[in-house]
Scaffold this motif. Structure first.
Motif, short mmCIF file in Angstrom:
data_model
loop_
_atom_site.label_atom_id
_atom_site.label_comp_id
_atom_site.label_asym_id
_atom_site.label_seq_id
_atom_site.Cartn_x
_atom_site.Cartn_y
_atom_site.Cartn_z
N GLY A 195 -5.96 6.51 -7.20
CA GLY A 195 -6.19 5.67 -6.04
C GLY A 195 -6.30 6.49 -4.78
N LEU A 196 -6.25 5.79 -3.66
CA LEU A 196 -6.33 6.41 -2.34
C LEU A 196 -4.91 6.55 -1.79
CD1 LEU A 196 -7.90 7.34 0.18
CD2 LEU A 196 -7.99 4.93 0.86
N VAL A 197 -4.58 7.73 -1.31
CA VAL A 197 -3.25 7.98 -0.76
C VAL A 197 -3.39 8.87 0.47
CG1 VAL A 197 -2.86 9.96 -2.27
CG2 VAL A 197 -0.90 8.71 -1.34
N GLN A 198 -2.50 8.68 1.41
CA GLN A 198 -2.53 9.51 2.62
C GLN A 198 -1.92 10.88 2.35
OE1 GLN A 198 -0.53 7.32 5.72
NE2 GLN A 198 -2.40 6.17 6.22
N GLY B 153 -9.93 12.06 -21.86
CA GLY B 153 -10.07 10.73 -21.33
C GLY B 153 -11.26 10.63 -20.40
N GLN B 154 -11.46 9.46 -19.83
CA GLN B 154 -12.64 9.22 -18.97
C GLN B 154 -12.37 9.63 -17.52
OE1 GLN B 154 -10.44 6.95 -19.67
NE2 GLN B 154 -10.00 6.00 -17.70
N GLY B 155 -11.13 9.86 -17.18
CA GLY B 155 -10.78 10.31 -15.84
C GLY B 155 -10.37 9.17 -14.93
N THR B 156 -9.57 9.52 -13.93
CA THR B 156 -9.17 8.56 -12.90
C THR B 156 -9.27 9.26 -11.54
OG1 THR B 156 -7.44 7.00 -12.21
CG2 THR B 156 -6.69 9.10 -13.09
N GLN B 157 -9.82 8.56 -10.55
CA GLN B 157 -10.08 9.16 -9.25
C GLN B 157 -8.82 9.16 -8.39
OE1 GLN B 157 -13.10 10.47 -7.88
NE2 GLN B 157 -11.73 11.12 -6.23
N VAL B 158 -8.55 10.32 -7.81
CA VAL B 158 -7.48 10.46 -6.82
C VAL B 158 -8.12 10.94 -5.52
CG1 VAL B 158 -5.42 11.76 -6.15
CG2 VAL B 158 -5.68 10.92 -8.50
N THR B 159 -7.91 10.19 -4.47
CA THR B 159 -8.45 10.56 -3.16
C THR B 159 -7.31 10.64 -2.16
OG1 THR B 159 -10.53 9.42 -3.64
CG2 THR B 159 -10.07 9.95 -1.34
N VAL B 160 -7.17 11.81 -1.55
CA VAL B 160 -6.13 12.04 -0.55
C VAL B 160 -6.82 12.16 0.80
CG1 VAL B 160 -4.15 13.42 0.15
CG2 VAL B 160 -4.77 13.25 -2.28
N SER B 161 -6.61 11.15 1.63
CA SER B 161 -7.30 11.11 2.91
C SER B 161 -6.57 10.19 3.87
CB SER B 161 -8.73 10.60 2.72
OG SER B 161 -9.38 10.45 3.97
N SER B 162 -6.64 10.53 5.15
CA SER B 162 -6.04 9.68 6.18
C SER B 162 -7.08 8.71 6.72
CB SER B 162 -5.47 10.54 7.31
OG SER B 162 -6.46 11.40 7.82
#
Length: 124
Positions: free
Chosen positions: A10-13, A115-124
């Motif tokens: 997911g998206l995390v700061q 596996g198919q992968g999972t998106q990690v987005t680190v952004s403010s």
């Protein structure tokens, strides 16, 4: 043979945390070494962490040492990576991988199943 399904991305700061999970099918999960890799946009897939089938041997990339923790629950056929103090450079698609070797490898060519992968987005 084993099928792998990642979740928890997911998206995390920046400075935040996430826990990724990788659920494996099949009855022989406990005999597989498990690894996590990540691929940033436009870059090669790189090693993040790996754990032997007993959990007795664990390896980390230098870039995540002290921030990420890999673990496994053989009863649930699941491997986890707990990620803390996340930074923008941790952004990418995170892949779970498995192989029947005794010791966890650091290279993606050492793993047979993905596996198919999972998106990690680190952004403010």
């Amino acid at each position: 043979q084993v099928q792998l399904v990642e979740s928890g991305g997911g998206l995390v700061q920046p400075g935040g945390s996430l826990r990724l999970s990788c659920a494996a099918s099949g009855r022989t999960f406990r005999s597989y070494t498990m690894g996590w890799f990540r691929q940033a946009p436009g870059k090669e897939r790189r090693f993040v962490a790996a754990i032997s089938w007993t959990g007795g041997t664990i390896r980390y990339a230098d870039s995540v040492m002290g921030r990420f923790t890999i673990s496994r629950d053989n009863a649930k056929s699941t491997v986890y990576v707990e990620m803390k103090s996340l930074q923008p450079e941790d952004t990418g698609v995170y892949y779970c991988a498995a192989d029947r070797k005794l010791m966890p490898g650091l290279m993606d060519i050492e793993y047979e199943y993905w596996g198919q992968g999972t998106q990690v987005t680190v952004s403010s």
